[in-house]
Design a protein around this motif. Sequence first.
Motif, short mmCIF file in Angstrom:
data_model
loop_
_atom_site.label_atom_id
_atom_site.label_comp_id
_atom_site.label_asym_id
_atom_site.label_seq_id
_atom_site.Cartn_x
_atom_site.Cartn_y
_atom_site.Cartn_z
N HIS A 71 0.12 2.51 -8.65
CA HIS A 71 -0.66 1.54 -7.87
C HIS A 71 -1.18 2.18 -6.57
CE1 HIS A 71 3.19 -0.20 -5.79
NE2 HIS A 71 2.55 0.50 -4.89
N SER B 263 7.18 4.08 2.79
CA SER B 263 8.02 5.06 3.50
C SER B 263 7.30 6.38 3.69
CB SER B 263 9.33 5.27 2.75
OG SER B 263 9.06 5.54 1.40
N THR B 264 6.36 6.75 2.80
CA THR B 264 5.65 8.02 2.95
C THR B 264 4.84 8.06 4.25
OG1 THR B 264 5.39 7.87 0.55
CG2 THR B 264 4.24 9.67 1.65
N ASP C 59 -2.91 -4.26 2.69
CA ASP C 59 -2.29 -5.37 1.97
C ASP C 59 -1.20 -6.04 2.80
OD1 ASP C 59 -0.56 -3.19 1.89
OD2 ASP C 59 -0.70 -2.91 -0.28
N LYS D 178 7.10 10.58 -7.58
CA LYS D 178 5.66 10.34 -7.65
C LYS D 178 4.95 11.28 -8.63
CE LYS D 178 5.95 7.10 -4.61
NZ LYS D 178 5.51 7.12 -3.24
C1 GLP Z 1 3.80 0.06 -1.38
C2 GLP Z 1 2.42 -0.19 -0.72
C3 GLP Z 1 1.50 0.95 -0.94
C4 GLP Z 1 2.29 2.23 -0.82
C5 GLP Z 1 3.19 2.38 -2.02
C6 GLP Z 1 4.11 3.59 -1.97
O1 GLP Z 1 4.34 -0.98 -2.04
N1 GLP Z 1 1.77 -1.43 -1.04
O2 GLP Z 1 0.44 0.89 0.00
O3 GLP Z 1 1.41 3.33 -0.81
O4 GLP Z 1 3.87 1.18 -2.27
O5 GLP Z 1 5.12 3.41 -1.03
P1 GLP Z 1 6.15 4.55 -0.60
O6 GLP Z 1 5.43 5.43 0.34
O7 GLP Z 1 7.26 3.80 0.07
O8 GLP Z 1 6.58 5.25 -1.83
#
Ligand code: GLP
Length: 258
Positions: free
Chosen positions: A143, A43-44, A72, A207
């Motif tokens: 991650h 979502s970011t 991925d 985060k």
């Molecule tokens: C996901 C993706 C990542 C992403 C992360 C954060 O599962 N595999 O590439 O950076 O989690 O996601 P979000 O931006 O929704 O917090």
Amino acid sequence: MRQHAPQIEIVGNATEVTERAAAHIIARMRNQPALTLGLATGSTMKPVYARLVTATRAGDISFKAVSSFNLDEYVGIAPQSPGSFHSYMQQHLFGHVDIEAGQAKIPDGMAGDIAAEAARYEALIAASGGIDLLLLGIGTNGHIAFNEPGSDLASRTREIRLDEATRIADAGNFPAPASVPECAITMGIATILEARSILLIATGPAKAAALAAAIDGPIGPACPASALRLHDNVHVVCDQAAAAALAKRPHDNNRRTA
Ligand code: GLP
């Protein structure tokens, strides 16, 4: 291994993070039209891609000569399925910009032999000459891409079993939490570190702990994002909420506080 200090830019809120990150990407694309990008989902990234779409429509940038490699994809999800990263990329970027068909690569999560697909993907990245600018988000567990805690810092593109926390965080893209795939194919940490430059963006209080572990904690598999400190060209753009748990560095000239 030699450690490096990422350049950290802390701005007021998520909108400013989007603006700064998009401005950085746009500048790079204008400077090097045949850029090879590494692309994240999540979502970011959505508002960042929206800004790139707007800039493309305005004629400020073009994806005509750009190649891209997504980080991925889930294993066992058809590309046209709404929860796939293929669908995400089509919906948020590829469907709205002039990237050449075939130049936007995403791992094939439906491949019968995921190890062979991972090797093919690594070979494609190498044959392209490598990634110039790789975009990253960060998971609440630290991650990057789908390199979950415990991932070897020398890991390359491979199949990985997703953490429960990750499957819960990703549940919004699926009809029910139980339908989030259990496995994914992801670039490895070593694959990510081979990119010539990396832009990590993080927003919101969820985060904060992961970002602090990445920047100030020990470098190791417990926090995969900590491996970014082994790279000499990492730029972090985050908002005050995501930066809340970072150690204070009063003399750090790399920081710009909005
Ligand atoms: C996901 C993706 C990542 C992403 C992360 C954060 O599962 N595999 O590439 O950076 O989690 O996601 P979000 O931006 O929704 O917090």
